[in-house]
Structure formats: structure tokens, C-alpha cells
Scaffold this motif. Sequence first.
Motif, PDB file in Angstrom:
ATOM      1  N   ASN A 119      -7.131   1.886  -0.340  1.00 18.13           N
ATOM      2  CA  ASN A 119      -6.648   1.848  -1.712  1.00 18.13           C
ATOM      3  C   ASN A 119      -6.408   3.272  -2.211  1.00 18.13           C
ATOM      4  O   ASN A 119      -7.320   4.079  -2.286  1.00 18.13           O
ATOM      5  N   ALA A 120      -5.167   3.573  -2.545  1.00 24.54           N
ATOM      6  CA  ALA A 120      -4.788   4.929  -2.943  1.00 24.54           C
ATOM      7  C   ALA A 120      -5.458   5.349  -4.243  1.00 24.54           C
ATOM      8  O   ALA A 120      -5.885   6.502  -4.374  1.00 24.54           O
ATOM      9  N   THR A 121      -5.577   4.444  -5.195  1.00 24.49           N
ATOM     10  CA  THR A 121      -6.164   4.831  -6.475  1.00 24.49           C
ATOM     11  C   THR A 121      -7.657   5.143  -6.347  1.00 24.49           C
ATOM     12  O   THR A 121      -8.150   6.064  -6.989  1.00 24.49           O
ATOM     13  N   GLU A 122      -8.362   4.395  -5.495  1.00 26.95           N
ATOM     14  CA  GLU A 122      -9.777   4.705  -5.280  1.00 26.95           C
ATOM     15  C   GLU A 122      -9.945   6.060  -4.607  1.00 26.95           C
ATOM     16  O   GLU A 122     -10.826   6.838  -4.971  1.00 26.95           O
ATOM     17  N   TYR A 123      -9.095   6.335  -3.617  1.00 24.67           N
ATOM     18  CA  TYR A 123      -9.185   7.616  -2.921  1.00 24.67           C
ATOM     19  C   TYR A 123      -8.873   8.773  -3.867  1.00 24.67           C
ATOM     20  O   TYR A 123      -9.573   9.790  -3.867  1.00 24.67           O
ATOM     21  N   ILE A 124      -7.838   8.633  -4.683  1.00 27.32           N
ATOM     22  CA  ILE A 124      -7.491   9.690  -5.645  1.00 27.32           C
ATOM     23  C   ILE A 124      -8.630   9.878  -6.648  1.00 27.32           C
ATOM     24  O   ILE A 124      -8.906  10.997  -7.082  1.00 27.32           O
ATOM     25  N   ALA A 125      -9.309   8.793  -7.005  1.00 31.15           N
ATOM     26  CA  ALA A 125     -10.466   8.909  -7.896  1.00 31.15           C
ATOM     27  C   ALA A 125     -11.573   9.743  -7.240  1.00 31.15           C
ATOM     28  O   ALA A 125     -12.199  10.577  -7.900  1.00 31.15           O
ATOM     29  N   ASP A 148       0.822  -1.208   0.000  1.00 26.90           N
ATOM     30  CA  ASP A 148       0.000   0.000   0.000  1.00 26.90           C
ATOM     31  C   ASP A 148       0.858   1.262   0.000  1.00 26.90           C
ATOM     32  O   ASP A 148       0.552   2.241  -0.674  1.00 26.90           O
ATOM     33  N   VAL A 204       1.597   6.703  -6.868  1.00 23.50           N
ATOM     34  CA  VAL A 204       0.507   7.622  -7.229  1.00 23.50           C
ATOM     35  C   VAL A 204       0.923   9.059  -6.970  1.00 23.50           C
ATOM     36  O   VAL A 204       0.673   9.955  -7.787  1.00 23.50           O
ATOM     37  N   VAL A 261       2.389   1.679  -3.556  1.00 23.58           N
ATOM     38  CA  VAL A 261       1.383   2.168  -4.502  1.00 23.58           C
ATOM     39  C   VAL A 261       1.082   3.639  -4.232  1.00 23.58           C
ATOM     40  O   VAL A 261       0.966   4.449  -5.161  1.00 23.58           O
ATOM     41  N   SER A 262       0.988   4.021  -2.958  1.00 22.92           N
ATOM     42  CA  SER A 262       0.732   5.418  -2.609  1.00 22.92           C
ATOM     43  C   SER A 262       1.859   6.321  -3.095  1.00 22.92           C
ATOM     44  O   SER A 262       1.603   7.395  -3.642  1.00 22.92           O
TER      45      SER A 262
END
Length: 129
Positions: free
Chosen positions: A82-88, A48, A55, A51-52
Motif C-alpha cells: 500500500n503506497a499510502t501506508e509506506y509514504i506515511a 496499486d 501519490v 495509486v502509486s
Amino acid sequence: MNVALFALALPICIADLSTFVVPNIYSKILFYLTLIHLTLFGFGQLSDVVVSLAVLLLLLLIGIGMGDVKLLALILLTHSFNATEYIAYVFLMAMVHIVTLTGIHRAIPSKIALAPSIFIGLATYLAAR
């Protein structure tokens, strides 16, 4: 940590909306609170964190402001989601912000304050989990 984030959300958003800059004093306060949080609870899953960081590097290369990237980094380090969901969620809120400003001013803004979108995206993401 969420209490500290949401307690500082209002002054950070006001500063960002008026000057398009996140003041470093708020980043420093959140950094110290993040250090305390990480000391007590640790980093979480290494995947995690990687991935963060990936991103955040991508966002930095895109041209997001450094204050916003620091704010996102502190949030992503203290939360294990999940970093990608949060950024979305953040970019969805930013698009709503752009549409609202376009409707009010009848012109597409050249830049927006991202801190309100970061905090509203965090609240929405945490509420939807």
C-alpha cells in the motif's frame, strides 16, 4: 530487489545528507535493476500502480525533490504494498529526523535530506509487514 536497495542505501544517504541531492548515477543503477525486476515479475495489480502514481504526482506538486520522487517511484514500482501506508512511514521518519535536527541545532531546519527517511521507512515498513 531489496538487496540492491539496501546495498545502495548507504551511498545514497551519504550523498543526500552532504549535498541534499540524490545523484543520478544511483537512480540509473536502480532504474536498470527495476527494469530487470519488472521483466521477471511484472507490475502487479494495476490499481496499486495507479495509486502509486497518484501519490507520486501529489508529492511532486508539494515540492519534494525530484531525486527523492524518483527513488520513491522505483521502490513503489518494485514492491506490491500500500503506497499510502509506506509514504506515511516515510513521513513519520522524516518528522523524527526534523525533531532530531531541531534538538541538535536549536532551530527548525529549512530543508532535510529525505533519502535516509525513505530507506528507514522502507526497512520499518517491511519489518512490520
